[in-house]
Motif scaffolding. Structure first.
Motif, PDB file in Angstrom:
ATOM      1  N   HIS A   1       0.097   5.413   0.657  1.00 58.45           N
ATOM      2  CA  HIS A   1      -0.865   6.456   1.019  1.00 58.45           C
ATOM      3  C   HIS A   1      -0.439   7.732   0.297  1.00 58.45           C
ATOM      4  N   SER A   2      -1.062   7.973  -0.851  1.00 59.79           N
ATOM      5  CA  SER A   2      -0.625   9.050  -1.735  1.00 59.79           C
ATOM      6  C   SER A   2      -1.069  10.433  -1.281  1.00 59.79           C
TER       7      SER A   2
ATOM      8  N   TRP B   1      -7.196   1.759  -6.111  1.00 61.72           N
ATOM      9  CA  TRP B   1      -7.228   3.099  -5.543  1.00 61.72           C
ATOM     10  C   TRP B   1      -8.490   3.159  -4.706  1.00 61.72           C
TER      11      TRP B   1
ATOM     12  N   THR C   1      -5.519   5.618  -0.507  1.00 61.74           N
ATOM     13  CA  THR C   1      -4.588   4.497  -0.548  1.00 61.74           C
ATOM     14  C   THR C   1      -4.551   3.929  -1.960  1.00 61.74           C
ATOM     15  N   ARG C   2      -3.361   3.610  -2.411  1.00 61.83           N
ATOM     16  CA  ARG C   2      -3.148   2.948  -3.700  1.00 61.83           C
ATOM     17  C   ARG C   2      -2.417   1.650  -3.404  1.00 61.83           C
ATOM     18  N   THR C   3      -2.803   0.569  -4.075  1.00 60.76           N
ATOM     19  CA  THR C   3      -2.113  -0.701  -3.872  1.00 60.76           C
ATOM     20  C   THR C   3      -1.389  -1.098  -5.153  1.00 60.76           C
TER      21      THR C   3
ATOM     22  N   GLU D   1       0.834  -1.197   0.000  1.00 65.24           N
ATOM     23  CA  GLU D   1       0.000   0.000   0.000  1.00 65.24           C
ATOM     24  C   GLU D   1       0.871   1.250   0.000  1.00 65.24           C
TER      25      GLU D   1
END
Length: 135
Positions: free
Chosen positions: A62-63, A81, A68-70, A60
């Motif tokens: 955390h942008s 996303w 959260t983007r995986t 993950e």
């Protein structure tokens, strides 16, 4: 109903409901995360998305606050996303990772004011302007 995987095949997932719609996001984060003019995501309820293989390979990032983007730890494929607000029960799956046909679904471009200057949107899909997320 749908299945997908990362580039190296370490991560596999299934979606047990129809993908409701697709967005082609032109924000700076999606462009950088995908290394492309935009990122295409399909919207599904979180309860309908299941990793079936390789969960230990999912990382993950955390942008931005609440987002959260995986991605796959091995090959770097973008997978999902999702955000805490405004739709906490939904996630967006990277459509390029689908292994099953999608068919026609509603689509639109978002964050078009942030699009790459070298890319021209030439289709007739709806276009939405948004405030750029904090980077």
């Amino acid at each position: 109903m749908h299945s997908g995987s990362c580039l190296c095949g370490a991560v596999k997932y299934e979606i047990d409901a129809p993908i409701k719609s697709a967005t082609h996001c032109h924000c700076n984060q999606c462009r950088k995360g995908h290394g492309a003019a935009f990122a295409s995501y399909g919207n599904v309820r979180r309860t309908n998305f299941h990793f079936v293989e390789g969960l230990d390979s999912v990382a993950e990032f955390h942008s931005s606050p609440g987002v959260t983007r995986t991605f796959c730890r091995q090959c770097g494929s973008n997978l999902q996303w999702f955000a805490d607000h405004p739709y906490p029960d939904w996630l967006s799956v990277a459509l390029g990772t689908l292994d099953s046909p999608l068919g026609e679904i509603p689509q639109k471009h978002i964050y078009v004011e942030s699009k790459a200057d070298w890319y021209a949107i030439a289709d007739r899909l709806p276009q939405e302007h948004h405030v750029e997320p904090d980077e």
